[in-house]
Design a protein around this motif. Structure first.
Motif, short mmCIF file in Angstrom:
data_model
loop_
_atom_site.label_atom_id
_atom_site.label_comp_id
_atom_site.label_asym_id
_atom_site.label_seq_id
_atom_site.Cartn_x
_atom_site.Cartn_y
_atom_site.Cartn_z
N ASN A 175 0.86 -1.22 0.18
CA ASN A 175 -0.21 0.16 -0.26
C ASN A 175 0.88 1.66 -0.12
OD1 ASN A 175 1.14 0.01 2.82
ND2 ASN A 175 -1.10 0.70 3.56
N PHE A 176 1.93 1.43 -0.22
CA PHE A 176 3.24 2.27 -0.75
C PHE A 176 3.61 2.05 -1.79
CE2 PHE A 176 5.09 -0.98 1.86
CZ PHE A 176 5.94 -1.25 1.03
N VAL A 177 4.46 3.46 -2.55
CA VAL A 177 5.23 2.99 -3.68
C VAL A 177 6.99 4.07 -3.00
CG1 VAL A 177 5.67 4.24 -5.85
CG2 VAL A 177 3.20 3.84 -4.61
N LEU A 178 7.44 3.13 -3.64
CA LEU A 178 9.06 3.41 -3.33
C LEU A 178 9.71 4.34 -4.78
CD1 LEU A 178 11.89 3.86 -1.70
CD2 LEU A 178 12.69 1.57 -2.82
N PHE A 179 9.98 5.10 -5.33
CA PHE A 179 10.56 6.29 -6.41
C PHE A 179 11.65 6.33 -5.80
CE2 PHE A 179 7.69 9.43 -3.48
CZ PHE A 179 8.14 10.59 -4.48
N GLY A 180 12.58 6.87 -7.02
CA GLY A 180 14.08 7.17 -7.46
C GLY A 180 14.04 7.51 -8.33
N GLY A 181 15.48 8.48 -9.06
CA GLY A 181 15.99 9.66 -8.96
C GLY A 181 15.48 10.72 -9.00
N VAL A 182 14.89 11.08 -7.79
CA VAL A 182 15.54 11.72 -6.54
C VAL A 182 16.68 12.55 -6.35
CG1 VAL A 182 14.38 12.69 -4.24
CG2 VAL A 182 13.35 10.68 -5.28
N SER A 183 16.47 13.91 -7.01
CA SER A 183 17.80 14.02 -6.57
C SER A 183 18.02 14.76 -5.71
CB SER A 183 17.96 16.24 -7.47
OG SER A 183 16.55 16.51 -7.42
N ASP A 184 17.17 15.39 -5.10
CA ASP A 184 17.38 16.28 -3.32
C ASP A 184 16.78 15.80 -2.33
OD1 ASP A 184 18.11 16.85 -1.24
OD2 ASP A 184 18.98 18.82 -2.08
N PRO A 185 16.48 14.03 -1.77
CA PRO A 185 15.26 13.18 -1.05
C PRO A 185 15.22 14.19 0.38
CG PRO A 185 16.61 11.77 -1.72
CD PRO A 185 18.14 12.81 -2.05
N GLN A 186 16.29 15.02 0.81
CA GLN A 186 15.46 15.70 1.82
C GLN A 186 15.02 16.96 1.52
OE1 GLN A 186 15.70 14.28 4.79
NE2 GLN A 186 15.41 15.56 6.26
N ARG A 187 15.70 17.26 0.31
CA ARG A 187 14.91 18.84 0.46
C ARG A 187 13.58 19.17 0.03
NH1 ARG A 187 16.88 23.05 -4.44
NH2 ARG A 187 14.61 24.14 -4.27
N ILE A 188 13.51 17.25 -0.23
CA ILE A 188 12.09 17.43 -1.29
C ILE A 188 11.05 16.64 0.09
CG2 ILE A 188 11.01 15.92 -2.97
CD1 ILE A 188 13.37 15.48 -5.18
N TRP A 189 11.29 16.64 0.43
CA TRP A 189 10.99 15.86 1.58
C TRP A 189 10.18 16.58 2.40
CZ3 TRP A 189 11.84 16.42 7.28
CH2 TRP A 189 10.50 15.86 7.54
N GLN A 190 10.87 18.28 3.06
CA GLN A 190 11.01 19.34 3.16
C GLN A 190 10.23 20.17 2.62
OE1 GLN A 190 12.15 19.74 6.75
NE2 GLN A 190 10.29 21.08 6.25
N ASP A 191 9.84 20.27 1.27
CA ASP A 191 9.17 19.82 0.24
C ASP A 191 7.86 20.00 0.48
OD1 ASP A 191 11.33 22.44 -0.27
OD2 ASP A 191 11.90 21.71 -2.63
#
Length: 380
Positions: free
Chosen positions: A310-326
């Protein structure tokens, strides 16, 4: 090092626990909580009342100990599982974590080992450490799959007492086939160990016929662990269970605490099982939202790992912590699981999914995927 940690280290703490941190996901307020794979669909008024009716009866007898062996609950769980499973094949505890802990208490310990395939559920090494069981970690393929041949080879090489395969796997969503489980079991039988298939997310699988429950008959060293936290929307109730040979259930009763499942917990779980059809009705909607997330993230250019959970892992995330915070700034909380260039999001309601995807589209304009991919079709 905090002052509390310094004082703790002055206690006669076991050496294996020194310097370690407890398990925990961030508990942060946000409008859309999509970080810990909960079923975000609330219980209906009808189901809530059914639970309250059961709990009311239990409360009138709280001066007495509960059914020590939870026979009524285990009977209901056996009926739900099917596959010819009876009450003697089922055991229940306070969440599947306690189920796994009891397995380690019964079959693990000093001079014994537990094998699993990383990345996987982060509680496995913590549970192993808590019982002084050696934890052996072997890697998955780059796409997070594992073949039957590979799994069997690792079991034969390391000869663990306990092998745990999470399927669908947390945090990747990857499922294994029944053939892989057969190969793993054959190797486990040769080495004299126990094979545990952790099926916490089984109800969300693309092909639910691939459950290891179909292989239980005649395999005394196979354990299938389940939970009511996810598909049944009972994360707050803490009810996990397993199906296995009667002798495995008897072994776990040697290590369980007396009266470990409260009367209230048993009442809640029984009521939920009585309303299984309605509660599981949300599962199809969750699967639809999961597939929508996969499809739309691919369209944005992210690498998406096909999920049976019931979840999705996705890659190609250039800056995980920044996008998490955004995303958090947009009041959408998801999970950074620590895998390089990835994030994980729970499939919630249609509204929650829309909020996440809209936020991702906005974020992608300023922080695009690291390696844009051509859009591809997702598996329905």
């Amino acid at each position: 090092m905090s002052e509390t940690t310094q004082r703790m280290n002055q206690l006669p703490l076991r050496d294996s626990l020194r310097g370690e941190e407890p398990y925990g996901a961030p508990q942060i307020h946000a409008r859309h909580l999509l970080n810990v794979n909960e079923n975000t669909h609330p219980l209906s008024d009808r189901v809530t009342q059914s639970i309250l009716d059961r709990v009311e009866k239990a409360v009138s007898g709280l001066n007495r100990y509960p059914d020590r062996d939870a026979v009524e609950l285990r009977t209901a769980l056996a009926a739900y599982l099917g596959h010819g499973i009876g009450v003697d094949n089922v055991w229940a505890a306070n969440g599947s974590n306690e189920i796994l802990q009891q397995i380690l208490q019964a079959f693990g310990g000093p001079s014994r080992s537990m094998l699993s395939f990383q990345p996987t559920y982060s509680m496995y090494p913590l549970l192993a450490r808590g019982t002084d069981t050696e934890y052996i970690s072997v890697p998955r393929n780059t796409d997070f799959t594992i073949s039957g041949e590979y799994v069997a080879a690792q079991i034969r090489e390391h000869t663990p007492t306990i092998t745990v395969i999470c399927s669908p796997n947390n945090p990747t969503g990857t499922a294994v086939t029944l053939e892989t489980i057969r190969r793993a079991y054959e190797a486990t039988e040769e080495t004299g160990g126990i094979l545990v298939i952790d099926e916490a997310y089984a109800e969300f699988a693309q092909d639910r016929d691939q459950s290891a429950l179909a292989l239980l008959d005649g395999r005394a060293r196979l354990i299938v662990s389940r939970t009511m936290s996810k598909a049944f929307a009972l994360a707050g109730a803490r009810l996990g269970y397993l199906a296995a040979a009667p002798e495995v259930v008897a072994a776990l009763q040697l290590v369980r605490l007396p009266y470990h499942l409260s009367a209230v917990t048993q009442a809640v779980a029984i009521a939920a099982l009585e309303n299984a059809d309605e509660l599981l009705g949300a599962v199809d909607d969750i699967r639809t939202q999961r597939d929508r997330i996969e499809r739309e993230l691919r369209d944005m250019g992210y690498t998406v790992y096909e999920s049976d959970a019931n979840f999705v892992l996705f890659g190609g995330v250039s800056d995980p912590q920044r996008i998490w915070q955004d995303l958090l700034d947009a009041s959408v909380l998801i999970r950074n699981v620590g895998l390089e260039g990835t994030l994980r999001v729970t499939a919630g309601t249609a509204e929650e999914t829309t909020a996440f995807l809209d936020a991702m589209r906005t974020i992608s304009k300023t922080t695009p995927p690291a390696s844009p991919l051509a859009p591809t079709e997702s598996t329905p």
